[in-house]
Write an enzyme that holds these catalytic residues in place. Structure first.
Site, PDB file in Angstrom:
ATOM      1  N   THR A 185      -0.274   6.614   5.499  1.00 37.06           N
ATOM      2  CA  THR A 185      -0.251   5.802   4.284  1.00 37.06           C
ATOM      3  C   THR A 185      -1.374   4.776   4.352  1.00 37.06           C
ATOM      4  O   THR A 185      -1.488   4.038   5.332  1.00 37.06           O
ATOM      5  CB  THR A 185       1.113   5.102   4.130  1.00 37.06           C
ATOM      6  OG1 THR A 185       2.133   6.098   4.042  1.00 37.06           O
ATOM      7  CG2 THR A 185       1.141   4.237   2.881  1.00 37.06           C
ATOM      8  N   ILE A 238      -0.420   4.202   9.748  1.00 38.70           N
ATOM      9  CA  ILE A 238      -1.074   3.301   8.804  1.00 38.70           C
ATOM     10  C   ILE A 238      -2.566   3.624   8.804  1.00 38.70           C
ATOM     11  O   ILE A 238      -3.243   3.509   9.826  1.00 38.70           O
ATOM     12  CB  ILE A 238      -0.840   1.828   9.185  1.00 38.70           C
ATOM     13  CG1 ILE A 238       0.660   1.497   9.123  1.00 38.70           C
ATOM     14  CG2 ILE A 238      -1.640   0.915   8.264  1.00 38.70           C
ATOM     15  CD1 ILE A 238       1.283   1.638   7.729  1.00 38.70           C
ATOM     16  N   LYS A 239      -3.052   4.039   7.636  1.00 38.88           N
ATOM     17  CA  LYS A 239      -4.455   4.478   7.524  1.00 38.88           C
ATOM     18  C   LYS A 239      -5.343   3.296   7.137  1.00 38.88           C
ATOM     19  O   LYS A 239      -5.097   2.627   6.128  1.00 38.88           O
ATOM     20  CB  LYS A 239      -4.572   5.612   6.509  1.00 38.88           C
ATOM     21  CG  LYS A 239      -5.953   6.233   6.468  1.00 38.88           C
ATOM     22  CD  LYS A 239      -5.956   7.650   5.912  1.00 38.88           C
ATOM     23  CE  LYS A 239      -5.505   7.758   4.490  1.00 38.88           C
ATOM     24  NZ  LYS A 239      -5.844   9.071   3.899  1.00 38.88           N
ATOM     25  N   ILE A 240      -6.369   3.059   7.937  1.00 38.86           N
ATOM     26  CA  ILE A 240      -7.244   1.894   7.790  1.00 38.86           C
ATOM     27  C   ILE A 240      -8.696   2.346   7.897  1.00 38.86           C
ATOM     28  O   ILE A 240      -9.044   3.156   8.758  1.00 38.86           O
ATOM     29  CB  ILE A 240      -6.953   0.856   8.907  1.00 38.86           C
ATOM     30  CG1 ILE A 240      -5.497   0.374   8.839  1.00 38.86           C
ATOM     31  CG2 ILE A 240      -7.920  -0.325   8.823  1.00 38.86           C
ATOM     32  CD1 ILE A 240      -5.076  -0.453  10.048  1.00 38.86           C
TER      33      ILE A 240
END
EC number: 2.2.1.2
Length: 322
Positions: A99, A135-137
């Site tokens: 996400t 968690i996509k960063i």
């Protein structure tokens, strides 16, 4: 006579297959281990009947909770829809759902950390534990520093928009869970420069992922390498054996329809416990500055992700006003 297994079936034996989509039916049909989402995929997903109830429920929440600050309401509904899609997908895949944190925050470490914590809490409220999500960063220096802290808190991260060795090594040194080097976008840059590779083994995106994979394995890094942004099944086949490969539904379908031997191209080999060389902000910046392709693609990738998020928010604003 028994039919030979499809190339997709063979690939599953060599790499973890991840679906680059929020399409519920496609994921159900193709049965990937993980899936990845982004604002564009969420926006597309909301047009699907399977998400109709989620959309109406969150729009109703927005109308009920909307005050004078319309922007805050729209942003909150966007977050709720993003998490809602992820919750639904998490029930389909045995692994994880990636996400994406707002691309607007790509150069703000503390804001990225805050949004990641918020997403983890929202998932938990809906019954999805943090070990089911990534968690996509964006892999800016600030994003990598945010991931360093989040990893210490037990929040696993997927660092995306990887185009350069300095980015990859900085992620490994920060003990990031997973990185996503973008095979197709690297190729796009060189093709636009008139440098079309003569063979798949000379494809600059393929070469980059192979280089990063081998460097990580030689150094004993635990950071997962997940090839992303594919333009053809040939690129995917050239990286068979990479830790993970995130693939669009259309290319997954093509692999499922193709037969013939799919040989392993990457393997850990003789991995040792050598350490990743620490990279500070200056060496990171100089590494990017010396690489016009990575500089351009990182900036344009962040810009595209931000525009996609704004498009999702505009769609929500229009529906709330309608």
């Amino acid at each position: 006579m028994t039919a030979s297994p499809s190339k997709l079936a063979q690939l599953r034996e060599l790499s973890v297959v991840v679906a680059d989509t929020g399409d519920y039916d496609a994921i159900k049909r193709l049965q990937p281990v993980d899936c990845t989402t982004n604002p564009t995929l969420v926006k597309k997903a909301l047009d699907l009947p399977v998400y109709a109830d989620l959309l109406e429920r969150e729009l109703a929440w927005g109308r009920a909770h909307g005050g004078d600050d319309r922007t805050t309401t729209v942003d909150e509904v966007a977050d709720r829809l993003t998490i809602g899609v992820g919750v639904k997908l998490s029930a389909l895949v045995p692994g994880r759902v990636s996400t994406e944190v707002d691309a607007d925050l790509a150069h703000d470490t503390q804001a990225t950390i805050a949004k990641a914590r918020k997403f983890v809490a929202m998932y938990a409220e809906r019954g999805v534990p943090k070990d089911k999500i990534l968690i996509k960063i964006a892999a800016t220096w600030e994003g990598i520093e945010a991931a360093r802290q989040l990893q210490l808190e037990g929040i696993d991260c997927n660092l995306t928009l990887i185009f350069n060795r300095a980015q990859a090594l900085a992620c490994a040194e920060a003990n990031v869970f997973l990185i996503s080097p973008f095979v197709g976008r690297i190729l796009d840059y060189y093709v636009a420069q008139g440098q079309t590779p003569a063979s798949i083994d000379e494809d600059p995106g393929v070469v980059f992922v192979r280089t990063v994979y081998n460097a990580f394995k030689q150094r004993g890094s635990s950071t997962v390498v997940m090839g992303a942004s594919f333009r053809s099944t040939a690129q995917i086949e050239a990286l068979a054996g990479c830790d993970r490969l995130t693939i669009s539904p259309d290319l997954l379908e093509k692999l499922d329809a193709e037969h013939g031997e799919l040989p392993r191209k990457l393997s850990p080999g003789n991995a040792n416990n050598a350490q990743i060389t620490p990279i500070d902000s200056d060496s990171f910046a100089s590494g990017l500055a010396a690489d016009p392709m990575a500089t351009e693609k990182l900036a344009s990738g962040i810009d595209t992700f931000a525009k996609d998020l704004h498009a999702l928010r505009k769609t929500i604003a229009d529906k709330l006003a309608g």
